[in-house]
Design an enzyme around this catalytic site. Sequence first.
Site, PDB file in Angstrom:
ATOM      1  N   ILE A 125       0.910  -1.151   0.000  1.00 39.71           N
ATOM      2  CA  ILE A 125       0.000   0.000   0.000  1.00 39.71           C
ATOM      3  C   ILE A 125       0.949   1.201   0.000  1.00 39.71           C
ATOM      4  O   ILE A 125       1.569   1.510   1.018  1.00 39.71           O
ATOM      5  CB  ILE A 125      -0.931   0.008   1.229  1.00 39.71           C
ATOM      6  CG1 ILE A 125      -1.842  -1.224   1.215  1.00 39.71           C
ATOM      7  CG2 ILE A 125      -1.774   1.294   1.236  1.00 39.71           C
ATOM      8  CD1 ILE A 125      -2.758  -1.349   2.433  1.00 39.71           C
ATOM      9  N   PRO A 126       1.122   1.840  -1.146  1.00 42.05           N
ATOM     10  CA  PRO A 126       2.259   2.736  -1.376  1.00 42.05           C
ATOM     11  C   PRO A 126       2.182   4.115  -0.724  1.00 42.05           C
ATOM     12  O   PRO A 126       2.119   5.141  -1.397  1.00 42.05           O
ATOM     13  CB  PRO A 126       2.289   2.845  -2.904  1.00 42.05           C
ATOM     14  CG  PRO A 126       0.863   2.705  -3.306  1.00 42.05           C
ATOM     15  CD  PRO A 126       0.283   1.707  -2.337  1.00 42.05           C
ATOM     16  N   CYS A 127       2.262   4.142   0.597  1.00 45.89           N
ATOM     17  CA  CYS A 127       2.240   5.414   1.315  1.00 45.89           C
ATOM     18  C   CYS A 127       3.483   6.247   1.031  1.00 45.89           C
ATOM     19  O   CYS A 127       3.465   7.464   1.220  1.00 45.89           O
ATOM     20  CB  CYS A 127       2.066   5.177   2.812  1.00 45.89           C
ATOM     21  SG  CYS A 127       3.228   4.006   3.525  1.00 45.89           S
ATOM     22  N   HIS A 128       4.542   5.620   0.523  1.00 41.26           N
ATOM     23  CA  HIS A 128       5.759   6.367   0.193  1.00 41.26           C
ATOM     24  C   HIS A 128       5.549   7.304  -0.992  1.00 41.26           C
ATOM     25  O   HIS A 128       6.334   8.215  -1.199  1.00 41.26           O
ATOM     26  CB  HIS A 128       6.918   5.398  -0.097  1.00 41.26           C
ATOM     27  CG  HIS A 128       6.674   4.488  -1.259  1.00 41.26           C
ATOM     28  ND1 HIS A 128       5.919   3.330  -1.136  1.00 41.26           N
ATOM     29  CD2 HIS A 128       7.061   4.554  -2.552  1.00 41.26           C
ATOM     30  CE1 HIS A 128       5.876   2.722  -2.316  1.00 41.26           C
ATOM     31  NE2 HIS A 128       6.553   3.449  -3.188  1.00 41.26           N
TER      32      HIS A 128
END
Length: 159
Positions: A125-128
């Site tokens: 889950i690409p929070c970056h």
Amino acid sequence: MWTVVDSPVGELRIVERDGALRNIDFTPFPASDGQPRGGRDDAHPVLAEAARQLAAYFAGELSEFDLPLAPQGTDFQQRVWKELQTIDHGETATYGEIAARIGMTSAASRAVGLANGRNPIPIVIPCHRVIGANGTLTGYAGGVKRKQILLDLEQDALF
């Protein structure tokens, strides 16, 4: 069940429960967060597939994960985390843009940031991919250095 894999951002602990990914923890791993993990099982099908996909992602061979996910959080956090998954590989969005996409005003940027920071399944889950309004990296639960490595990796994979 859980396993540990090496990565360019350090060791990652991958946690599965009831057939779905529950957590990915950056090292140093939290000693106890109240979440049951069970024993280590490197051969568990969900964990083995997650390890395979993460290795392919870090090798620049995978841009979209296909794993069963079960992040635990509030309804608002779930909405934010679902929206994060729509940010394409190699792209970024601001906290304000995420707020708008889930029907909130830009005043909700801080709440989006807090939800982003509590994402239990980073990378997948690409929070970056979420950055500050002025283009700065701002905070990241795994540390800004890791955030930069992940963003650079995705940019390099595009070219």
